[in-house]
Each structure stands twice: as structure tokens, then as C-alpha cells.
Scaffold this motif. Structure first.
Motif, PDB file in Angstrom:
ATOM      1  N   ASN A 194       0.821  -1.218   0.000  1.00  0.00           N
ATOM      2  CA  ASN A 194       0.000   0.000   0.000  1.00  0.00           C
ATOM      3  C   ASN A 194       0.851   1.263   0.000  1.00  0.00           C
ATOM      4  OD1 ASN A 194      -2.751  -1.181   0.201  1.00  0.00           O
ATOM      5  ND2 ASN A 194      -1.925  -2.037   2.092  1.00  0.00           N
ATOM      6  N   GLY A 205      -3.256   1.314   4.047  1.00  0.00           N
ATOM      7  CA  GLY A 205      -4.112   0.818   2.968  1.00  0.00           C
ATOM      8  C   GLY A 205      -5.586   0.975   3.276  1.00  0.00           C
ATOM      9  N   ASP A 234       1.553  -0.859   7.007  1.00  0.00           N
ATOM     10  CA  ASP A 234       1.108  -0.795   5.618  1.00  0.00           C
ATOM     11  C   ASP A 234      -0.386  -1.102   5.501  1.00  0.00           C
ATOM     12  OD1 ASP A 234       2.136  -0.764   2.661  1.00  0.00           O
ATOM     13  OD2 ASP A 234       0.813  -2.505   2.809  1.00  0.00           O
TER      14      ASP A 234
END
Length: 471
Positions: free
Chosen positions: A54, A247, A243
């Protein structure tokens, strides 16, 4: 008849004008700030073992900065420079704070205050570390919403000790102490998503300052299981959670239909402290707390769909204090903050309209160590431990010390560094003498072309013991 036609035209134009205003709304802004992340620990920075799909997507859909620097090599000073758009040395915030009374003076205008004054809804989530007394509280520094903790680090799960209201690690929401369930990295992202949904009709600014991947090293069992057998298992799991949280926030932008009108910026507050969290700054020399590249050159990417070329790289000298004027210009704000900014708006440089570098020189200092960058050349001054001169275009790892070979260039940059220092304020706070001694020996070794890289806390502990035995 003409009057009726004019009336009809007037009423016909009302919904069109309202629609146009909404379409032309100032962009939303999200700053994702990681804590103590290694320069090389993201896919878009070349990492092969840590998974960050992401975060990588921000770089893929926007610009990846390759020569981007924060203004301080430790947490609080770096954040002060980012939020004020100025060298924090101008107002004395050179060190991590040594007392609750220290923080960014109220005479400084933060990005949050500036944007709120111009109609933005504002929220801060996570680690503050910019002052603890009431006048320094996030809700007094331009943030409508604050969910996080005031200090420098805390545990990632609810903890009786950390959640004591007497401590700066306690979680709070707009000044009220609260408890939380789950894993903090996920909690912070979920809170940001809720804010987006509630404020999607307004331009908003979110400062999402994770404490990941700062110590203590804690991850969920599920994330740990994903990286079983990994040589940096805990860091890999914590980075994966970071991450994932980013995301989820990015997905909320899509779900609410405001993805294209949102500027998204990702960076770390300083280089990785390799010996503490196993982060990697390679191929850079140094770690958090040093004025070598590994202390202040960080991974950074920015995305603004339709405004920034997807998949582009920007390789010229850039600083975190550039984000303040860049965001202000994107928001269409023409007034200048009362304090002159050191940063510059990056739009003309990213578009190619201006082909020079945003900066031809930058300075860093965390006394007794300092550094100055002039174009491709850099001086690292370690006072009694020596001085280094490096050509970063040829030697990004600062291995070959050219101080003896190029004395005139060394003298010129040293003089510029001293001139800059004379313009700065007297720093408040102080550093730990033990930390200073250990870092001093590290500087001495580094300046003598040593390229030691710490990979585990045990290696660092052994090295510290060796250093202190040199006395």
C-alpha cells in the motif's frame, strides 16, 4: 419576456454553480508519518524482505523522492520542523524534550493552525511529541480532533502502566483519557477513516503520526505468524501492520469518492535506529541520532492524482519543511504565515517548470554534531571527534573522507555552517551524557571510514560495551 428569461437562467445556474464549487473544493491532505523507519525498509526503496504494497502504491501513483531529508535526526525536532515549515533550531527545539514544559513555542504557527484558519477540518492521530503542557496540546495547536498520546513512545496494546493518566504515554481523545482495544497501529488508521467519512464534504487535513515502527517491538500473533522464520520477524510484522493501516485509510478515500482530490504524503520522522528495531538504512551510513545520511535522509512519496505524474522520481535536494508551503499552495492559500518559512512549494519543481533544485544547501544540528549539504558535497562536523567531507553523488555511503584532500572546499562549507548556526536560537533541553558518549565514539569510528552496520540489539549492546571500555 427578457426578465423571465433572466430569472429562469438565474435559477438554472444555481445548482450548476454549487456543483462546480464542490468539484473545485480545496484538496484534502493526509500526512502518513512513520516512526524510526529504515531508509531501505519499503518496497519502493528496494526492500525485498519487508512487504509494503500500500505504501509502495503511493509512490507508484505519484512521485518518489530520492534525496529527501527531515530537519532533525531524532523524533521531536524532526516533527517540529515538519509542522512549522522552518528549521526548528530557529526556536530552540533542537533536542528531544527533557521536561514537560518544553515544546514548540506558541509563537510558531503550525501547519494545522494555518489550514484550520483557512477553512480546513483538522485531525491528529497517534504520537504527538511536540509539547505536553495545555498550551502545547494538539487541540490548542489547530487540531479539531486528537486521538493519541503526548509522549515519544508507548506500547502497542492497552497497558496498565502506559495507560496511567499521569504518564505521557496514556491514550486520550480531545483531552479525555480513554482505553482502547486491539493493536494501536490499526486503531489509529480506523480512527482516521472515521474522520474521513464524517468530514468528506469539507476540505480536511489529517496528520496520522504512527508510533510504528518505534520500540517496543510488539506485533499481533497473526502478523507474526505471517513472517515465521523471517530474520527480522517482529519488524516485518509491525511494518506489515503499518502498511495495512495505511491501505485501509486509502480505501476509505476511494469508498467516499474523494481519492482524486486528496494529497497523500508518506515519510518517516528520521532514519532507523538499527540496533534497536533492526531497521536498515543501507546503503547510507549512520542511524537515527547521527548527522550522517542514515540519520536524516528518509523514504518519502507523495501522490495527488492528476496533478503529480504517476511513477515519477524527483532526485533533487528536498526537505520535510517544504511540505508546509507545498500544501498551502495546493490549498489555494495566498497569505503568508507570520513567520518566514524555510521551505518552498514543490509544485514548480515537480512539474518541471523550475528545473533547478528546491535547495542548494541544507543544514542539520543536534549539538555537539552538525552537518551541512552544498549541492553534492556534505560536511559532517563531530567537534572533538573530527570532521568529514563527502561527495554524495559519488559516495552516498559517506565512506571516503575528502577533508584532507579538499581543504578549501571543506573550509568554505564549514564557514557557511557557522554562519547558519549564528542565526539560530539557543537550544533548550539537553542530551543524555551516556548517549552522547556512545554516539561520540560512533562518530569517531564512522569518520575514520568505518562502515559498521548494526543489525540486532545484541550487536549494538556488545558494541556499546566495547566503546565504554575505551575510556
Amino acid at each position: 419576456m427578457k426578465i423571465l428569461q433572466l430569472i429562469s437562467f438565474f435559477f438554472f445556474m444555481i445548482p450548476f454553480t454549487a456543483f462546480s464549487t464542490k468539484r473545485e473544493q480545496a484538496p484534502n491532505v493526509i500526512i502518513f508519518l512513520a516512526d524510526d523507519a529504515g531508509y531501505a525498509d519499503f518496497g519502493f526503496m528496494g526492500s525485498k524482505d519487508l512487504k509494503t504494497p500500500n505504501i509502495d502504491r503511493i509512490a507508484e501513483q505519484g512521485v518518489h523522492f530520492t534525496d529527501f531529508h527531515v530537519t532533525g535526526s531524532v523524533c521531536a525536532p524532526s516533527r517540529a520542523g515538519l509542522m512549522t515549515g522552518r528549521y526548528q533550531h530557529r526556536f530552540g527545539a533542537e533536542f528531544n524534550y527533557s521536561s514537560k514544559e518544553e515544546g514548540v513555542p506558541t509563537s510558531e504557527i503550525m501547519l494545522s493552525e494555518f489550514l484550520k484558519e483557512h477553512g480546513y477540518k483538522t485531525a491528529a492521530y497517534g504520537k504527538w511529541h511536540l509539547g505536553e503542557i495545555p498550551e502545547y496540546h494538539p487541540n490548542k495547536r489547530g487540531f479539531d480532533e486528537f486521538y493519541g498520546f503526548l509522549g515519544g513512545h508507548r506500547k502497542y496494546f492497552a497497558d496498565e502502566k502506559d495507560d496511567n493518566p499521569e504518564r505521557n504515554t496514556a491514550m486520550q481523545h480531545n483531552g479525555e483519557y480513554i482505553t482502547f482495544d486491539g493493536y494501536l497501529t490499526d486503531e489509529l488508521g480506523n480512527s482516521a477513516s472515521d474522520f474521513i467519512t464524517a468530514n468528506k464534504e469539507n476540505p480536511f487535513f489529517i496528520y496520522l503520526a504512527y508510533n510504528a515502527v518505534h520500540t517496543p517491538m510488539q506485533a499481533t500473533e497473526e502478523d507474526m505468524a505471517l513472517f515465521e522464520g523471517h530474520p527480522r520477524q517482529i519488524l516485518a510484522a509491525m511494518t506489515w501492520a503499518l502498511d495495512r493501516s495505511i491501505g485501509n485509510v486509502m480505501q476509505t478515500l476511494k469508498d467516499e469518492g474523494i481519492d482524486d482530490n486528496t494529497i497523500v504524503i508518506f515519510l518517516s520522522d528520521n532514519g532507523g535506529p538499527t540496533g534497536q528495531n533492526m531497521s536498515s538504512n543501507l546503503p547510507l551510513k549512520g542511524t537515527k541520532g547521527t548527522e550522517f545520511e542514515g540519520g536524516h535522509r528518509v523514504a518519502c512519496a507523495m501522490r495527488w492524482n492528476g496533478k503529480i505524474e504517476a511513477g515519477s522520481k524527483f532526485e533533487k535536494l528536498t526537505s520535510a519543511f517544504d511540505l508546509f508551503p507545498t500544501i498551502a499552495e495546493a490549498a489555494g492559500i495566498n497569505t503568508e504565515p507570520k513567520n518566514k518559512l524555510d521551505g518552498v512549494a514543490l509544485q514548480p519543481y515537480l512539474s518541471g517548470e523550475n528545473t533547478s533544485a528546491p535547495h542548494d544547501k541544507l543544514f542539520w544540528r543536534i549539538t555537539p554534531w552538525a552537518a551541512a549539504r552544498f549541492g553534492e558535497m556534505k560536511v559532517v562536523r563531530a567537534d572533538t571527534f573530527g570532521i568529514g567531507l563527502y561527495n554524495l553523488r559519488k559516495d552516498i555511503g559517506e565512506v571516503e573522507n575528502l577533508a584532507t584532500e579538499k581543504p578549501e572546499e571543506l573550509a568554505k562549507i564549514k564557514s557557511e555552517l557557522v554562519n547558519w548556526e549564528n542565526q539560530m536560537a539557543e537550544p533548550f533541553g539537553k542530551r543524555s551524557p551516556d548517549w552522547e558518549e556512545v554516539k561520540g565514539y560512533m562518530y569517531s569510528d564512522y569518520l575514520n571510514n568505518d562502515t559498521i552496520r548494526f543489525y540486532t540489539p545484541y550487536q549494538l549492546k556488545a558494541y556499546r560495551k566495547t566503546l565504554l571500555n575505551k575510556k
